[in-house]
Scaffold this active site. Sequence first.
Site, mmCIF file in Angstrom:
data_model
loop_
_atom_site.group_PDB
_atom_site.id
_atom_site.type_symbol
_atom_site.label_atom_id
_atom_site.label_comp_id
_atom_site.label_asym_id
_atom_site.label_seq_id
_atom_site.Cartn_x
_atom_site.Cartn_y
_atom_site.Cartn_z
ATOM 1 N N THR A 2 -5.570 5.351 7.253
ATOM 2 C CA THR A 2 -6.717 5.411 6.339
ATOM 3 C C THR A 2 -7.670 6.492 6.846
ATOM 4 O OG1 THR A 2 -6.434 3.031 6.172
ATOM 5 C CG2 THR A 2 -8.401 3.964 5.157
ATOM 6 N N GLU A 9 -6.441 -6.269 4.475
ATOM 7 C CA GLU A 9 -6.900 -4.946 4.022
ATOM 8 C C GLU A 9 -6.009 -4.525 2.880
ATOM 9 O OE1 GLU A 9 -6.719 -1.845 6.879
ATOM 10 O OE2 GLU A 9 -8.007 -2.905 8.263
ATOM 11 N N HIS A 45 0.689 -2.216 13.469
ATOM 12 C CA HIS A 45 1.622 -1.358 14.213
ATOM 13 C C HIS A 45 2.676 -2.135 14.995
ATOM 14 C CE1 HIS A 45 -0.223 2.006 12.496
ATOM 15 N NE2 HIS A 45 -1.417 1.677 12.959
ATOM 16 N N HIS A 78 -11.823 1.384 13.293
ATOM 17 C CA HIS A 78 -10.938 2.544 13.178
ATOM 18 C C HIS A 78 -11.065 3.443 14.406
ATOM 19 C CE1 HIS A 78 -8.109 4.584 10.467
ATOM 20 N NE2 HIS A 78 -8.329 5.562 11.315
ATOM 21 N N HIS A 105 -2.840 -4.735 6.878
ATOM 22 C CA HIS A 105 -2.993 -3.873 5.712
ATOM 23 C C HIS A 105 -1.650 -3.773 4.997
ATOM 24 C CE1 HIS A 105 -4.368 0.401 4.184
ATOM 25 N NE2 HIS A 105 -4.002 -0.410 3.204
ATOM 26 N N ARG A 112 0.142 -1.914 2.576
ATOM 27 C CA ARG A 112 -0.003 -0.639 1.869
ATOM 28 C C ARG A 112 0.945 -0.589 0.688
ATOM 29 N NH1 ARG A 112 -2.678 3.466 5.267
ATOM 30 N NH2 ARG A 112 -2.172 4.883 3.574
ATOM 31 N N ASN A 118 -5.869 -5.842 14.425
ATOM 32 C CA ASN A 118 -5.028 -5.342 13.337
ATOM 33 C C ASN A 118 -3.589 -5.214 13.873
ATOM 34 O OD1 ASN A 118 -3.546 -3.408 11.810
ATOM 35 N ND2 ASN A 118 -5.427 -2.883 10.737
ATOM 36 N N ARG A 124 4.793 0.749 4.369
ATOM 37 C CA ARG A 124 5.336 1.464 5.527
ATOM 38 C C ARG A 124 5.391 0.608 6.792
ATOM 39 N NH1 ARG A 124 0.674 5.943 6.524
ATOM 40 N NH2 ARG A 124 1.130 6.321 4.336
ATOM 41 N N GLU A 130 -17.555 -2.556 6.136
ATOM 42 C CA GLU A 130 -16.943 -2.179 7.415
ATOM 43 C C GLU A 130 -17.179 -0.686 7.585
ATOM 44 O OE1 GLU A 130 -12.830 -3.255 8.222
ATOM 45 O OE2 GLU A 130 -12.723 -1.725 9.795
HETATM 46 N N1 PXP Z 1 -10.338 -0.930 9.787
HETATM 47 C C1 PXP Z 1 -9.722 -0.387 8.716
HETATM 48 C C2 PXP Z 1 -10.373 -0.535 7.390
HETATM 49 C C3 PXP Z 1 -8.499 0.281 8.852
HETATM 50 O O1 PXP Z 1 -7.905 0.806 7.763
HETATM 51 C C4 PXP Z 1 -7.897 0.351 10.115
HETATM 52 C C5 PXP Z 1 -6.568 1.010 10.272
HETATM 53 O O2 PXP Z 1 -5.617 0.330 9.542
HETATM 54 C C6 PXP Z 1 -8.554 -0.255 11.193
HETATM 55 C C7 PXP Z 1 -9.784 -0.860 11.010
HETATM 56 C C8 PXP Z 1 -7.965 -0.255 12.568
HETATM 57 O O3 PXP Z 1 -7.907 1.054 13.028
HETATM 58 P P1 PXP Z 1 -7.120 1.362 14.365
HETATM 59 O O4 PXP Z 1 -5.691 0.988 14.121
HETATM 60 O O5 PXP Z 1 -7.324 2.825 14.556
HETATM 61 O O6 PXP Z 1 -7.742 0.532 15.446
#
Ligand code: PXP
Length: 242
Positions: free
Chosen positions: A103, A72, A12, A190, A45, A47, A9, A51, A153
């Site tokens: 999330t 996402e 960030h 997550h 994602h 949003r 992901n 952001r 998921e």
């Molecule tokens: N899966 C989903 C559905 C999420 O919303 C997120 C965070 O955006 C992640 C996985 C990844 O989480 P993390 O950034 O904490 O690894």
Amino acid sequence: MKHQRLYINIDHIATVRQARRGASPDPVEGAIACERAGADGITAHLREDRRHIQDDDVERLATAITTVFNLEMACTDEMLALAERLRPHQVTLVPERREEVTTEGGLDVSHDPARIADGLARLNAAGIRTSLFIAPDLHAVDRSLALGAAAIELHTGPYAHGASDPATLRALRDASRHGASIGLAVHAGHGLTVENVQPVAAIPEIEELNIGHSVVSRAIFIGLADAVRELRAAMDAARAFS
Ligand code: PXP
């Protein structure tokens, strides 16, 4: 044990860019670097509040990614129309609350089920693999299948933040086994890190992990490619020894 997919992901990377509203670091460049380092897919994602990831990022990711693009998004008309147009390989529907830091919980699959079922039907009709981000709860797993999802998921946040409580891992194992037994593909994510990923990676039914924040955090110190590789190595070791 079967290869478990690692989707990175890249939200960030965009968070750092948005701190200055500039052009770098570019999440698309990051996505390509992750793929080169062995990621099986890229997750982003978009949003509602934009952001981190921006619309233009999603447009560029849709053509730049050579592995799998997992978008996402919330189950809204705006996002569904975007997905239908861009046709990412996979869409994971997530809950979204404007004020949350990230999330926070799984999708409430008993709230407004018609809206979720309609969203899944639109995505399925567009040929997009569908996944619902849910709590590791057997009832939510059953409902996900009934609503028309191809995959779930499982939210690993409670495990990641309370790994000393064995019930959190047990819930992930039980929900994974149940999901696979009724024909759902099982994903998880997550809060996973190189330190806590192994017990989750060792769950045989989990086909795919989505990991973001810890990879971008580690990248500051060891670089993005090595951050991806060390996660991959941790996952492979967990599956080799179980
Ligand atoms: N899966 C989903 C559905 C999420 O919303 C997120 C965070 O955006 C992640 C996985 C990844 O989480 P993390 O950034 O904490 O690894």
